[in-house]
Design a protein around this motif. Structure first.
Motif, PDB file in Angstrom:
ATOM      1  N   SER A  32       0.947  -1.328   0.050  1.00 28.65           N
ATOM      2  CA  SER A  32       0.143   0.037   0.026  1.00 28.65           C
ATOM      3  C   SER A  32       0.908   1.348  -0.102  1.00 28.65           C
ATOM      4  N   ALA A  33       1.887   1.043   0.293  1.00 29.34           N
ATOM      5  CA  ALA A  33       3.050   2.201   0.155  1.00 29.34           C
ATOM      6  C   ALA A  33       3.785   2.271  -1.126  1.00 29.34           C
ATOM      7  N   PRO A  34       4.053   3.613  -1.427  1.00 27.46           N
ATOM      8  CA  PRO A  34       4.556   3.687  -2.836  1.00 27.46           C
ATOM      9  C   PRO A  34       5.977   2.915  -2.916  1.00 27.46           C
ATOM     10  N   VAL A  35       6.742   2.749  -1.885  1.00 27.31           N
ATOM     11  CA  VAL A  35       7.831   2.221  -1.940  1.00 27.31           C
ATOM     12  C   VAL A  35       7.967   0.845  -1.029  1.00 27.31           C
ATOM     13  N   HIS A  36       8.565  -0.003  -1.610  1.00 25.48           N
ATOM     14  CA  HIS A  36       8.858  -1.217  -1.066  1.00 25.48           C
ATOM     15  C   HIS A  36      10.182  -1.860  -0.603  1.00 25.48           C
ATOM     16  N   ASN A  37      11.184  -1.359  -0.968  1.00 28.20           N
ATOM     17  CA  ASN A  37      12.576  -1.389  -0.623  1.00 28.20           C
ATOM     18  C   ASN A  37      12.920  -0.397   0.123  1.00 28.20           C
ATOM     19  N   ILE A  38      13.874  -0.804   1.298  1.00 27.47           N
ATOM     20  CA  ILE A  38      14.700  -0.177   2.494  1.00 27.47           C
ATOM     21  C   ILE A  38      16.044  -0.577   2.460  1.00 27.47           C
ATOM     22  N   VAL A  39      16.893   0.075   2.265  1.00 31.12           N
ATOM     23  CA  VAL A  39      18.208  -0.181   2.421  1.00 31.12           C
ATOM     24  C   VAL A  39      18.762   0.704   3.691  1.00 31.12           C
ATOM     25  N   LEU A  40      19.433  -0.189   4.746  1.00 31.74           N
ATOM     26  CA  LEU A  40      19.934   0.296   6.036  1.00 31.74           C
ATOM     27  C   LEU A  40      21.581   0.473   6.068  1.00 31.74           C
ATOM     28  N   VAL A 252      11.300   2.284  12.959  1.00 33.65           N
ATOM     29  CA  VAL A 252      10.530   1.699  12.077  1.00 33.65           C
ATOM     30  C   VAL A 252       9.019   2.654  11.533  1.00 33.65           C
ATOM     31  N   ALA A 253       8.658   3.161  12.673  1.00 31.44           N
ATOM     32  CA  ALA A 253       7.377   4.058  12.411  1.00 31.44           C
ATOM     33  C   ALA A 253       7.926   5.177  11.393  1.00 31.44           C
ATOM     34  N   VAL A 254       8.896   5.834  11.650  1.00 29.13           N
ATOM     35  CA  VAL A 254       9.590   6.914  10.914  1.00 29.13           C
ATOM     36  C   VAL A 254      10.004   6.383   9.481  1.00 29.13           C
ATOM     37  N   ILE A 255      10.618   5.270   9.361  1.00 27.19           N
ATOM     38  CA  ILE A 255      11.051   4.643   8.099  1.00 27.19           C
ATOM     39  C   ILE A 255       9.707   4.440   7.177  1.00 27.19           C
ATOM     40  N   GLU A 256       8.776   3.812   7.761  1.00 28.34           N
ATOM     41  CA  GLU A 256       7.576   3.279   6.940  1.00 28.34           C
ATOM     42  C   GLU A 256       6.653   4.548   6.617  1.00 28.34           C
ATOM     43  N   ASP A 257       6.712   5.586   7.567  1.00 26.36           N
ATOM     44  CA  ASP A 257       6.093   6.856   7.052  1.00 26.36           C
ATOM     45  C   ASP A 257       6.931   7.403   5.820  1.00 26.36           C
ATOM     46  N   ALA A 258       8.236   7.522   5.744  1.00 25.62           N
ATOM     47  CA  ALA A 258       8.853   7.998   4.581  1.00 25.62           C
ATOM     48  C   ALA A 258       8.528   6.898   3.393  1.00 25.62           C
ATOM     49  N   ALA A 259       8.321   5.564   3.627  1.00 27.10           N
ATOM     50  CA  ALA A 259       7.979   4.831   2.584  1.00 27.10           C
ATOM     51  C   ALA A 259       6.511   5.006   1.898  1.00 27.10           C
TER      52      ALA A 259
END
Length: 264
Positions: A32-40, A252-259
């Motif tokens: 449901s988020a526009p972005v699916h990929n996260i790099v840490l 994680v809440a912040v990262i998912e908000d960005a996504a």
């Protein structure tokens, strides 16, 4: 009695459907988020394993997560290691960094796959700036402690193991912090004084987390970075520099908000 196998089959099918529904719900949350990929990207003196609490939550929510392992030999080498991972992503990506890793993603974040940056108790210098010089303007608790930052004869730095638990990881269990203090990745001193040649936050949206009890980076410097970058900023009271390990739920809440809000 002949009905028992049928009942068992129904129960088995129901269990499978429940498991499938739960898994699908997690996938839908990420899709449901526009972005699916996260790099840490990790910071100095540590490796990527500290991201595991964040990684576990993000993958549970259906995101595709990759952790960069930087050599910490030079800013150029660390940026190259990050870009290698970004090249492997199959689409729009949120690039996340802790501490010195902020300088790394400030350079690497110009990669075309990157659509948003998340700074977690991290540096965010501008073009021509370096974090060492900026840190002298707003010194941290650690930088004012004689002997806290050690240096080898060949130019690599590490945090005095006696100071590591209280300075780097005050809100982690003591045994965990002590282990990390003796598992440090020695980091080339020159990475801290290498000026930026680009600054991805000037052209891409950013999010920032201030660790309010940070002793490695002055929290006021973190606030200044994020205000200048017009980052969506979250302040976590009581959080140490190890906020990505001690407060993974909030991170994680912040990262998912960005996504969810970054535009591919």
């Amino acid at each position: 009695m002949k009905l028992m196998p049928v009942a068992a089959a129904v129960l088995s099918l129901s269990a499978c459907l429940f498991a499938s529904t739960a898994a699908t719900a997690q996938e839908v949350k990420a899709q449901s988020a526009p972005v699916h990929n996260i790099v840490l990207v990790h910071g100095a003196w540590v490796d990527g394993s500290g991201w595991k609490p964040v990684y576990d939550r993000l993958t549970k929510d259906g995101y595709h997560v990759t952790v960069v392992q930087e050599p910490l030999t030079s800013l150029e080498d660390d940026v190259a290691a990050t870009k290698r991972v970004l090249d492997q992503q199959n689409g729009p990506t949120i690039l996340v960094a802790h501490s010195y890793g902020g300088s790394v993603i400030t350079e690497a974040g110009v990669h075309p796959n990157v659509v948003g940056l998340v700074y977690v108790a991290a540096h965010a210098p501008a073009v021509g700036e370096d974090e060492s010089t900026l840190g002298k303007g707003m010194p941290s608790y650690t930088s004012k402690q004689p002997g806290a930052i050690m240096k080898t004869d060949d130019g690599y730095t590490y945090l005095n193991p006696a100071d590591f638990p209280k300075d780097f990881a005050a809100d982690l269990p003591l045994k965990e912090a002590q282990f990390e203090s003796h598992a440090q990745m020695l980091t080339a001193a020159k990475v801290f004084s290498t000026p930026m040649t680009v600054a991805a936050w000037t052209s891409k949206p950013s999010w920032g987390i201030v660790a309010a009890d940070d002793k490695i980076i002055n929290p006021d410097l973190e606030r200044w970075y994020y205000a200048r970058a017009h980052s969506h900023t979250t302040v976590l009271a009581g959080a140490s520099h190890s906020v990505y390990e001690s407060r993974p739920k909030e991170v994680v809440a912040v990262i998912e908000d960005a996504a969810k809000h970054a535009q591919p």
